[in-house]
Design a protein around this motif. Structure first.
Motif, PDB file in Angstrom:
ATOM      1  N   GLU A   7      -1.191   8.349  10.994  1.00  9.96           N
ATOM      2  CA  GLU A   7      -0.055   8.100  10.107  1.00  9.96           C
ATOM      3  C   GLU A   7      -0.369   6.977   9.122  1.00  9.96           C
ATOM      4  N   LEU A   8      -0.939   5.905   9.631  1.00 10.06           N
ATOM      5  CA  LEU A   8      -1.282   4.785   8.757  1.00 10.06           C
ATOM      6  C   LEU A   8      -2.357   5.177   7.752  1.00 10.06           C
ATOM      7  N   ARG A   9      -3.317   5.971   8.179  1.00 16.49           N
ATOM      8  CA  ARG A   9      -4.354   6.439   7.251  1.00 16.49           C
ATOM      9  C   ARG A   9      -3.732   7.251   6.118  1.00 16.49           C
ATOM     10  N   ASP A  10      -2.843   8.177   6.467  1.00 15.76           N
ATOM     11  CA  ASP A  10      -2.209   9.012   5.440  1.00 15.76           C
ATOM     12  C   ASP A  10      -1.365   8.157   4.496  1.00 15.76           C
ATOM     13  N   ASN A  11      -0.632   7.210   5.062  1.00 12.73           N
ATOM     14  CA  ASN A  11       0.188   6.329   4.224  1.00 12.73           C
ATOM     15  C   ASN A  11      -0.685   5.512   3.276  1.00 12.73           C
ATOM     16  N   LEU A  12      -1.795   5.001   3.798  1.00 20.52           N
ATOM     17  CA  LEU A  12      -2.692   4.194   2.973  1.00 20.52           C
ATOM     18  C   LEU A  12      -3.278   5.026   1.840  1.00 20.52           C
ATOM     19  N   LEU A  13      -3.657   6.258   2.113  1.00 21.02           N
ATOM     20  CA  LEU A  13      -4.190   7.124   1.066  1.00 21.02           C
ATOM     21  C   LEU A  13      -3.155   7.346  -0.035  1.00 21.02           C
ATOM     22  N   GLN A  14      -1.889   7.544   0.360  1.00 21.30           N
ATOM     23  CA  GLN A  14      -0.829   7.747  -0.627  1.00 21.30           C
ATOM     24  C   GLN A  14      -0.602   6.483  -1.458  1.00 21.30           C
ATOM     25  N   VAL A  15      -0.630   5.335  -0.799  1.00 17.11           N
ATOM     26  CA  VAL A  15      -0.451   4.068  -1.508  1.00 17.11           C
ATOM     27  C   VAL A  15      -1.598   3.837  -2.489  1.00 17.11           C
ATOM     28  N   GLN A  16      -2.814   4.074  -2.032  1.00 13.91           N
ATOM     29  CA  GLN A  16      -3.962   3.872  -2.910  1.00 13.91           C
ATOM     30  C   GLN A  16      -3.899   4.798  -4.117  1.00 13.91           C
ATOM     31  N   GLU A  17      -3.399   6.008  -3.910  1.00 12.38           N
ATOM     32  CA  GLU A  17      -3.252   6.945  -5.030  1.00 12.38           C
ATOM     33  C   GLU A  17      -2.217   6.433  -6.033  1.00 12.38           C
ATOM     34  N   ARG A  18      -1.107   5.897  -5.518  1.00 13.43           N
ATOM     35  CA  ARG A  18      -0.093   5.331  -6.420  1.00 13.43           C
ATOM     36  C   ARG A  18      -0.663   4.166  -7.220  1.00 13.43           C
ATOM     37  N   ILE A  19      -1.396   3.297  -6.562  1.00 12.70           N
ATOM     38  CA  ILE A  19      -1.974   2.152  -7.259  1.00 12.70           C
ATOM     39  C   ILE A  19      -2.974   2.623  -8.310  1.00 12.70           C
ATOM     40  N   LEU A  50      -4.963  -0.902  10.445  1.00 18.96           N
ATOM     41  CA  LEU A  50      -5.141  -1.021   8.999  1.00 18.96           C
ATOM     42  C   LEU A  50      -6.472  -1.668   8.665  1.00 18.96           C
ATOM     43  N   ALA A  51      -6.855  -2.656   9.453  1.00 15.37           N
ATOM     44  CA  ALA A  51      -8.150  -3.304   9.222  1.00 15.37           C
ATOM     45  C   ALA A  51      -9.289  -2.305   9.403  1.00 15.37           C
ATOM     46  N   ALA A  52      -9.170  -1.431  10.377  1.00 15.66           N
ATOM     47  CA  ALA A  52     -10.196  -0.412  10.598  1.00 15.66           C
ATOM     48  C   ALA A  52     -10.281   0.564   9.438  1.00 15.66           C
ATOM     49  N   LEU A  53      -9.185   0.677   8.682  1.00 17.18           N
ATOM     50  CA  LEU A  53      -9.150   1.554   7.508  1.00 17.18           C
ATOM     51  C   LEU A  53      -9.576   0.841   6.231  1.00 17.18           C
ATOM     52  N   GLY A  54      -9.948  -0.439   6.364  1.00 16.78           N
ATOM     53  CA  GLY A  54     -10.464  -1.173   5.220  1.00 16.78           C
ATOM     54  C   GLY A  54      -9.523  -2.168   4.589  1.00 16.78           C
ATOM     55  N   VAL A  55      -8.309  -2.308   5.117  1.00 16.73           N
ATOM     56  CA  VAL A  55      -7.370  -3.296   4.571  1.00 16.73           C
ATOM     57  C   VAL A  55      -7.816  -4.687   5.011  1.00 16.73           C
ATOM     58  N   ARG A  56      -7.950  -5.599   4.068  1.00 15.65           N
ATOM     59  CA  ARG A  56      -8.437  -6.948   4.379  1.00 15.65           C
ATOM     60  C   ARG A  56      -7.363  -8.021   4.207  1.00 15.65           C
ATOM     61  N   ASP A  57      -6.335  -7.738   3.398  1.00 14.74           N
ATOM     62  CA  ASP A  57      -5.292  -8.728   3.105  1.00 14.74           C
ATOM     63  C   ASP A  57      -4.008  -8.327   3.811  1.00 14.74           C
ATOM     64  N   ARG A 227       6.899  -1.058   3.702  1.00 17.90           N
ATOM     65  CA  ARG A 227       7.474   0.241   4.087  1.00 17.90           C
ATOM     66  C   ARG A 227       6.571   1.414   3.729  1.00 17.90           C
ATOM     67  N   ALA A 228       5.957   1.391   2.545  1.00 23.40           N
ATOM     68  CA  ALA A 228       5.123   2.518   2.138  1.00 23.40           C
ATOM     69  C   ALA A 228       3.912   2.687   3.055  1.00 23.40           C
ATOM     70  N   LEU A 229       3.463   1.602   3.658  1.00 23.65           N
ATOM     71  CA  LEU A 229       2.306   1.656   4.543  1.00 23.65           C
ATOM     72  C   LEU A 229       2.678   1.901   5.997  1.00 23.65           C
ATOM     73  N   LEU A 230       3.731   1.204   6.437  1.00 21.69           N
ATOM     74  CA  LEU A 230       4.009   1.143   7.870  1.00 21.69           C
ATOM     75  C   LEU A 230       5.262   1.890   8.294  1.00 21.69           C
ATOM     76  N   GLY A 231       6.095   2.265   7.327  1.00 24.56           N
ATOM     77  CA  GLY A 231       7.319   2.967   7.660  1.00 24.56           C
ATOM     78  C   GLY A 231       8.519   2.042   7.733  1.00 24.56           C
ATOM     79  N   THR A 232       9.640   2.589   8.186  1.00 25.45           N
ATOM     80  CA  THR A 232      10.885   1.821   8.238  1.00 25.45           C
ATOM     81  C   THR A 232      10.793   0.770   9.323  1.00 25.45           C
ATOM     82  N   ARG A 233      11.207  -0.444   8.996  1.00 26.98           N
ATOM     83  CA  ARG A 233      11.122  -1.550   9.954  1.00 26.98           C
ATOM     84  C   ARG A 233      12.254  -1.499  10.958  1.00 26.98           C
TER      85      ARG A 233
END
Length: 237
Positions: A7-19, A50-57, A227-233
């Protein structure tokens, strides 16, 4: 991978596409914009995924969560993005290398003392109030913090002169009821004036899940996404 990791991988891909698309639309290079994952209320296992997917910040807006998660993932760049009480400056400085929400002289003093004590340099961003760009209802309601644009030069000078601190730039949250295009254009003007006096203060931390495109259009160098990365809090108790 676990279901959550997928789920986090898919969310990250969508976020990166938006950016990526926002950078293309703004005529900017993709590497001009950094993603800060805001993990408020989510477990440290999500940070590791997220770190395993390359997120550093990674960013937190509560000192209580930062001091638990940061020691578990010390190789990441930790950002503190919330309102900060001076009495908690030492804890935040111990666990984060960037503070996005500097908004008063007393906090500059507390952060400087803590940074010297920890023998480290902390990058500080001035939180700027964009209330003038919000609706009348928003302006008189719960504020989102920050100093008035006219107060930025004085606070910047204090940060630049403080031991252990590095002036990094500005941060803001678009006001409720505002046109984010107008609000972030105003922030860009504030940032440009700051850089004329402090050329190294070149960060603009702006843009969240709902308005990252407008922020990137107006020069954001760091977007803060939860939210875009992790979902509803889950609401905090």
């Amino acid at each position: 991978m676990s279901d959550r990791a997928n789920e986090l991988r898919d969310n990250l891909l969508q976020v990166q596409e938006r950016i990526e698309k926002a950078c293309q639309a703004a005529g900017r290079a993709r590497d001009e914009v950094n993603l800060v994952a805001i993990t408020k209320t989510f477990p440290v296992s999500d940070v590791r995924a997220l770190a395993a997917l390359g997120v550093r910040d990674v960013g937190e807006n509560r000192e209580q969560e930062l001091k638990v998660k940061a020691p578990e993932c010390p190789d990441l760049i930790w950002h503190f993005v919330g309102q900060l009480q001076s009495k908690k400056a030492r804890s935040v400085v111990r666990n984060a290398s960037v503070v996005h929400s500097v908004d008063r002289s007393s906090l500059v003093e507390a952060l400087s003392k803590a940074a010297v004590g920890e023998e480290k340099t902390v990058r500080c961003l001035i939180q700027v109030s964009l209330a003038a760009y919000g609706s009348a209802e928003a302006a008189t309601g719960a504020g989102r913090g920050g100093v008035e644009p006219s107060a930025v030069p004085e606070l910047a000078a204090e940060i630049a002169a403080a031991d252990g601190l590095e002036l990094g730039g500005v941060m803001a949250v678009a006001p409720l009821g505002s046109d984010p295009e107008e609000a972030f254009a105003g922030l860009h003007d504030v940032a440009s004036r700051l850089r004329s006096e402090h050329p190294g203060a070149d960060w603009i931390s702006a843009g969240m899940t709902a308005d990252l495109e407008a922020a990137i259009k107006h020069g954001a160098t760091h977007v803060r996404l939860g939210r875009a990365l992790l979902g509803t809090r889950t609401p905090l108790g």
